[in-house]
Design a protein around this motif. Sequence first.
Motif, PDB file in Angstrom:
ATOM      1  N   LYS A 346       1.144  -1.172  -0.413  1.00 39.17           N
ATOM      2  CA  LYS A 346      -0.287   0.172  -0.307  1.00 39.17           C
ATOM      3  C   LYS A 346       0.637   1.435   0.235  1.00 39.17           C
ATOM      4  O   LYS A 346       0.947   2.384   0.687  1.00 39.17           O
ATOM      5  N   PRO A 347       1.579   1.472  -0.848  1.00 38.60           N
ATOM      6  CA  PRO A 347       2.683   2.350  -1.315  1.00 38.60           C
ATOM      7  C   PRO A 347       1.173   3.562  -1.201  1.00 38.60           C
ATOM      8  O   PRO A 347       1.427   4.910  -0.560  1.00 38.60           O
ATOM      9  N   THR A 348       0.018   3.639  -1.610  1.00 40.38           N
ATOM     10  CA  THR A 348      -0.951   4.208  -1.008  1.00 40.38           C
ATOM     11  C   THR A 348      -1.674   3.882  -0.700  1.00 40.38           C
ATOM     12  O   THR A 348      -2.290   2.440  -1.196  1.00 40.38           O
ATOM     13  N   PRO A 349      -2.662   4.997   0.220  1.00 41.09           N
ATOM     14  CA  PRO A 349      -3.425   3.874   1.044  1.00 41.09           C
ATOM     15  C   PRO A 349      -4.871   3.795  -0.435  1.00 41.09           C
ATOM     16  O   PRO A 349      -5.278   4.658  -0.935  1.00 41.09           O
ATOM     17  N   PRO A 350      -5.825   2.752   0.746  1.00 44.62           N
ATOM     18  CA  PRO A 350      -6.547   2.160  -0.412  1.00 44.62           C
ATOM     19  C   PRO A 350      -8.055   3.215  -0.423  1.00 44.62           C
ATOM     20  O   PRO A 350      -7.902   4.410   0.472  1.00 44.62           O
ATOM     21  N   PRO A 351      -8.860   3.093  -1.423  1.00 40.46           N
ATOM     22  CA  PRO A 351      -9.548   3.929  -1.593  1.00 40.46           C
ATOM     23  C   PRO A 351     -10.362   3.795  -0.803  1.00 40.46           C
ATOM     24  O   PRO A 351     -10.978   3.157   0.208  1.00 40.46           O
ATOM     25  N   ALA A 352     -11.866   5.100  -1.027  1.00 42.73           N
ATOM     26  CA  ALA A 352     -12.966   4.891  -0.176  1.00 42.73           C
ATOM     27  C   ALA A 352     -14.032   3.786   0.238  1.00 42.73           C
ATOM     28  O   ALA A 352     -14.787   3.624   1.693  1.00 42.73           O
ATOM     29  N   ASP A 353     -13.701   3.629  -0.972  1.00 40.92           N
ATOM     30  CA  ASP A 353     -14.936   2.249  -1.574  1.00 40.92           C
ATOM     31  C   ASP A 353     -14.013   0.779  -0.926  1.00 40.92           C
ATOM     32  O   ASP A 353     -15.066   0.236  -1.520  1.00 40.92           O
ATOM     33  N   ALA A 354     -12.765   0.838  -1.086  1.00 36.68           N
ATOM     34  CA  ALA A 354     -11.826  -0.288  -0.685  1.00 36.68           C
ATOM     35  C   ALA A 354     -11.345  -0.678   0.821  1.00 36.68           C
ATOM     36  O   ALA A 354     -10.300  -0.594   0.671  1.00 36.68           O
ATOM     37  N   PRO A 355     -11.805  -0.128   1.764  1.00 39.44           N
ATOM     38  CA  PRO A 355     -11.457   0.281   2.892  1.00 39.44           C
ATOM     39  C   PRO A 355     -10.097  -0.341   3.343  1.00 39.44           C
ATOM     40  O   PRO A 355      -9.371  -0.303   4.326  1.00 39.44           O
ATOM     41  N   PHE A 356     -11.059  -1.729   3.139  1.00 43.85           N
ATOM     42  CA  PHE A 356      -9.508  -2.885   3.521  1.00 43.85           C
ATOM     43  C   PHE A 356      -8.825  -3.582   2.580  1.00 43.85           C
ATOM     44  O   PHE A 356      -8.179  -4.430   2.856  1.00 43.85           O
ATOM     45  N   LEU A 357      -8.536  -3.131   1.334  1.00 38.60           N
ATOM     46  CA  LEU A 357      -7.773  -3.659   0.685  1.00 38.60           C
ATOM     47  C   LEU A 357      -6.577  -3.260   0.968  1.00 38.60           C
ATOM     48  O   LEU A 357      -6.373  -2.432   1.352  1.00 38.60           O
ATOM     49  N   ARG A 358      -6.046  -4.398   1.231  1.00 33.89           N
ATOM     50  CA  ARG A 358      -3.787  -4.426   1.742  1.00 33.89           C
ATOM     51  C   ARG A 358      -3.192  -4.191   0.484  1.00 33.89           C
ATOM     52  O   ARG A 358      -1.738  -3.898   0.552  1.00 33.89           O
ATOM     53  N   LEU A 359      -4.028  -3.990  -1.226  1.00 32.77           N
ATOM     54  CA  LEU A 359      -3.205  -4.184  -1.668  1.00 32.77           C
ATOM     55  C   LEU A 359      -3.618  -2.874  -3.228  1.00 32.77           C
ATOM     56  O   LEU A 359      -4.784  -3.567  -3.491  1.00 32.77           O
ATOM     57  N   THR A 360      -2.609  -1.970  -2.858  1.00 34.10           N
ATOM     58  CA  THR A 360      -3.112  -0.422  -4.440  1.00 34.10           C
ATOM     59  C   THR A 360      -2.118  -0.219  -5.139  1.00 34.10           C
ATOM     60  O   THR A 360      -2.253   0.290  -5.918  1.00 34.10           O
ATOM     61  N   ARG A 361      -1.874  -1.398  -6.145  1.00 31.51           N
ATOM     62  CA  ARG A 361      -0.531  -1.560  -6.756  1.00 31.51           C
ATOM     63  C   ARG A 361      -1.066  -1.321  -8.152  1.00 31.51           C
ATOM     64  O   ARG A 361      -1.944  -2.817  -7.737  1.00 31.51           O
TER      65      ARG A 361
END
Length: 428
Positions: A346-361
């Motif tokens: 998560k170099p960038t935080p997850p979007p508001a519609d996916a607060p528990f997402l552990r991977l945003t790359r």
Amino acid sequence: MPEPDLLSLQLDHLSELQRRYDAALAAHGYDSLLIASGAAPYRYGDDQAWHFQGYGPFLHWTGLTGRSHCWLWVRPGRSPVLWLHEPEDFWHANQPLPREPWQDIVDVRPRPEPSAPPLPAPGRLAIIGDPALIADLPGDINPAGLLQALDETRVHKTPYERACLAEANVRALEGHLAARRAFLDGESEFGISLAYQRATGQREADAPYHSIIGLNEHAGTLHYQYYDTRPPAAPRSLLIDAGVRYRGYCSDITRTTAGPGESRFAALVHGLESLQQRLCGMVAPGVDYVDIHRKAHQGVAALLTAAGLVTGLDEEAQVAQGVTRAFFPHGIGHFLGVQVHDVAGKPTPPPADAPFLRLTRVLEPGMVVTIEPGLYFIPSLLDGLRAHPVGRHVNWSLVNQLRGCGGIRIEDNVAVTGEGGRNLTRAS
Ligand code: GLY
Ligand code: MN
Ligand code: MN
């Protein structure tokens, strides 16, 4: 004994790691790095310690799990030195270290003391590990910039790492087969756990995480952590989320099985599995992982409609109004490696519609991810949905027929290749 090919890949892995670490140390102005394997703390007020597995960077280099008070010294252009803690102790045994080719590259030295070894001429030294063990040592302790760079060295798995992850999958699948058989034979959650451990040859404490084995309603608790020792009167469903560690590397696999006579739930399992396979098929370089998560929500919406659980609300509206999140509240997955939720996702935080997402790359060749959509009947989330105006679109009588089955999750481990993805869980 592992295949000679794997042992040879491990030598390449170590050379690549040396290259990545040299670059990270140079970029952050360090001459050398000491990595503490760690140690399990004692339980408060007790003389018993927690079960120990090991610190990620130490496992990344050595794959040696369960070895406390070991130290690895990394210096650019020099062989790493591994001090292997071997106390004289008539209460406990020292784990034998099988002779393998990597020991021609790493200088392994036994050390009876648990403390950090004295280092000759360490230069500007960084020390990383559990602060409780290293806080007083002379060096920069867990420097944030360097730690972040070292996490990044774990993102693109070397061929050795991918081979270990594949083998961890092969072994876990044996366990999943045995677990399914045990469920269909009428075993309890505890009995299913025993069947899984027997088939994988790994006791649960050494697995990457405590297995999640839920029958019936228990399948609706995402990380259900207990085992009933008696089977339920009517076994309606099994959700088992369990992995294996192989040479430090983790698998993380979930399967859901409908009980006898649960044809409606079985159809839902089948539908979710088809969706999961389509999502696995999306794994490819250049794909934004967040898009896979969003595609999963669209798929869950389609499934809710097809099953008759939601009526009169199109898929887009189901997602936008939070209906799918009530049935699928977690993220689509995460990185996998020497930790089950591997670092740097998560170099960038997850979007508001996916607060528990552990991977945003955005996916790149060498990454290994899980793909794990779910569809659950979780009482607290369903209560919220029912209280909301959009809840009128839910077929509550059907929900009530199915809620005793708890929920569904299907989870595979997928490696990103040069062209697409390779599903390590369904490779054979
Ligand atoms: N086993 C935990 C997870 O799937 O993330
Ligand atoms: Mn997972
Ligand atoms: Mn899992």
